[in-house]
Design an enzyme around this catalytic site. Structure first.
Site, PDB file in Angstrom:
ATOM      1  N   GLY A   1      54.420  41.264  29.050  1.00 32.67           N
ATOM      2  CA  GLY A   1      53.841  39.959  28.770  1.00 32.67           C
ATOM      3  C   GLY A   1      53.781  39.709  27.279  1.00 32.67           C
ATOM      4  O   GLY A   1      54.242  40.522  26.470  1.00 32.67           O
ATOM      5  N   GLY A   2      53.191  38.575  26.914  1.00 29.15           N
ATOM      6  CA  GLY A   2      53.079  38.241  25.509  1.00 29.15           C
ATOM      7  C   GLY A   2      52.118  39.137  24.746  1.00 29.15           C
ATOM      8  O   GLY A   2      52.236  39.300  23.537  1.00 29.15           O
TER       9      GLY A   2
ATOM     10  N   LYS B   1      47.978  49.120  31.965  1.00 26.64           N
ATOM     11  CA  LYS B   1      48.184  47.968  31.086  1.00 26.64           C
ATOM     12  C   LYS B   1      47.966  48.437  29.655  1.00 26.64           C
ATOM     13  O   LYS B   1      46.913  48.987  29.320  1.00 26.64           O
ATOM     14  CB  LYS B   1      47.210  46.850  31.445  1.00 26.64           C
ATOM     15  CG  LYS B   1      47.401  45.561  30.646  1.00 26.64           C
ATOM     16  CD  LYS B   1      46.493  44.462  31.181  1.00 26.64           C
ATOM     17  CE  LYS B   1      46.675  43.146  30.438  1.00 26.64           C
ATOM     18  NZ  LYS B   1      45.843  42.060  30.980  1.00 26.64           N
TER      19      LYS B   1
ATOM     20  N   ASP C   1      44.425  30.953  33.824  1.00 30.44           N
ATOM     21  CA  ASP C   1      45.867  31.152  33.995  1.00 30.44           C
ATOM     22  C   ASP C   1      46.196  31.485  35.452  1.00 30.44           C
ATOM     23  O   ASP C   1      46.903  32.449  35.742  1.00 30.44           O
ATOM     24  CB  ASP C   1      46.390  32.254  33.063  1.00 30.44           C
ATOM     25  CG  ASP C   1      47.901  32.184  32.871  1.00 30.44           C
ATOM     26  OD1 ASP C   1      48.482  31.097  33.086  1.00 30.44           O
ATOM     27  OD2 ASP C   1      48.510  33.212  32.503  1.00 30.44           O
TER      28      ASP C   1
END
Length: 314
Positions: A26-27, A45, A150
């Site tokens: 991801g970003g 993560k 989101d």
């Protein structure tokens, strides 16, 4: 980091986990599949923290996880453990503070994975059941005065019972925000541009002015786009994005196309959630009530049709 191998390992809260493969990027983070010494699989993560703000954001994500876990909602991703590793070289070419979050692994994948399948089909009863569970999870956020910010197919996983679980709390923030200066408006605009997916983003997050009031109903807009995608495979604004047209203008226009012969009652609910004026947009309790009414109505129709067809048998 290149291709991960089983020799690479990390330690989180005195437990060792072996990296099997990178499964997402991801970003703000990389996601890896890992296993413990008992061969149980988990998701790792990895957030690279380049400055104090990055570190604060990482710990804030943990705080939100802990707050939501205390609610007992099993349809929001649990945090199993976390660790800040200072000046690490494990996931970066240069010594970088690295925040690790250990999360459950769900082998059934995400809603996005289902939607991109060529022959995707989910019947309306199953869609409404899953959507209701997602809404109940969003209600948990809102009851605690937070917004997820989101909601999208990639952030909905399916657990071992094929029930939807909301993931990625890195975008979550206090639900109600009043913008009091140009600086605050620009900071919020920069933040949502980075963390809130454009084709699921509420119109009030495209143009933020002084004295703007943003509340949890940004999630209601995203839920409207999500339900549309569950029915028709994509957000109503994905095609606009793919054509290269302005998503912001399309969102603010409030014009939504529905396929012919589609379910009118569900389409009406989507239109309600995609109310451009967020002060007129319903809250999550209203949406849950509407889903319940639609579900009961469709059950009555199905029972009537079964009874009618049985009576017509000669």
């Amino acid at each position: 980091m290149g291709c991960a191998c089983e020799k690479q390992h990390v330690t989180i809260q005195d437990n060792k986990y072996y990296v099997l493969d990178q499964i997402g990027q991801g970003g703000f983070s990389s996601v890896f599949l890992v296993k413990n010494i008992d061969n149980m699989k988990f998701v790792l993560k990895c957030i690279l923290c380049h400055d104090q703000k990055d570190r604060e954001n990482a710990w804030n994500e943990v705080k939100i996880h802990q707050l939501l876990q205390s609610s007992g909602n099993k349809y929001i991703l649990n945090l199993i453990g976390c660790e800040m590793i200072e000046k690490s070289l494990e996931f970066s070419k240069t010594p970088t503070d690295t925040f690790l979050m250990l999360l459950p692994y769900y082998k059934n994948g995400s809603l996005h994975d289902y939607l991109v399948k060529p022959h995707y089909h989910m019947d309306l009863k199953y869609i409404l059941k899953n959507f209701q569970l997602i809404c109940l999870s969003v209600k948990t956020f809102h009851n605690l005065s937070y917004s997820h910010r989101d909601i999208k197919p990639a952030n909905i996983l399916f657990n071992d019972n094929n029930e939807p679980v909301i993931i990625d709390l890195g975008s979550a923030a206090p639900a109600k925000i009043t913008v009091t200066s140009k600086k605050e408006a620009q900071e919020l605009l920069d933040e949502v541009s980075e963390r809130c997916s454009m084709t699921y983003r509420a119109p009030e997050l495209f143009n933020i002015d002084i004295n703007s009031v943003i509340d949890e109903r940004i999630d209601i807009w995203s839920l409207g786009c999500l339900l549309y995608a569950m029915l028709y495979k994509k957000s109503p604004f994905d095609l606009v994005y793919e054509r290269g047209d302005s998503v912001a203008l399309a969102v603010i226009s409030g014009k939504i196309y529905f396929p012919p012969n589609s379910n009118e009652s569900v389409n009406s609910l989507i239109k309600k959630m995609l109310t451009v004026d967020h002060f007129k947009r319903p809250f999550i309790d209203d949406i849950l009530e509407s889903v319940k009414v639609i579900d009961e109505f469709n059950q009555d129709i199905n029972e009537h049709n079964i009874l009618y067809s049985n009576n017509c048998i000669v």
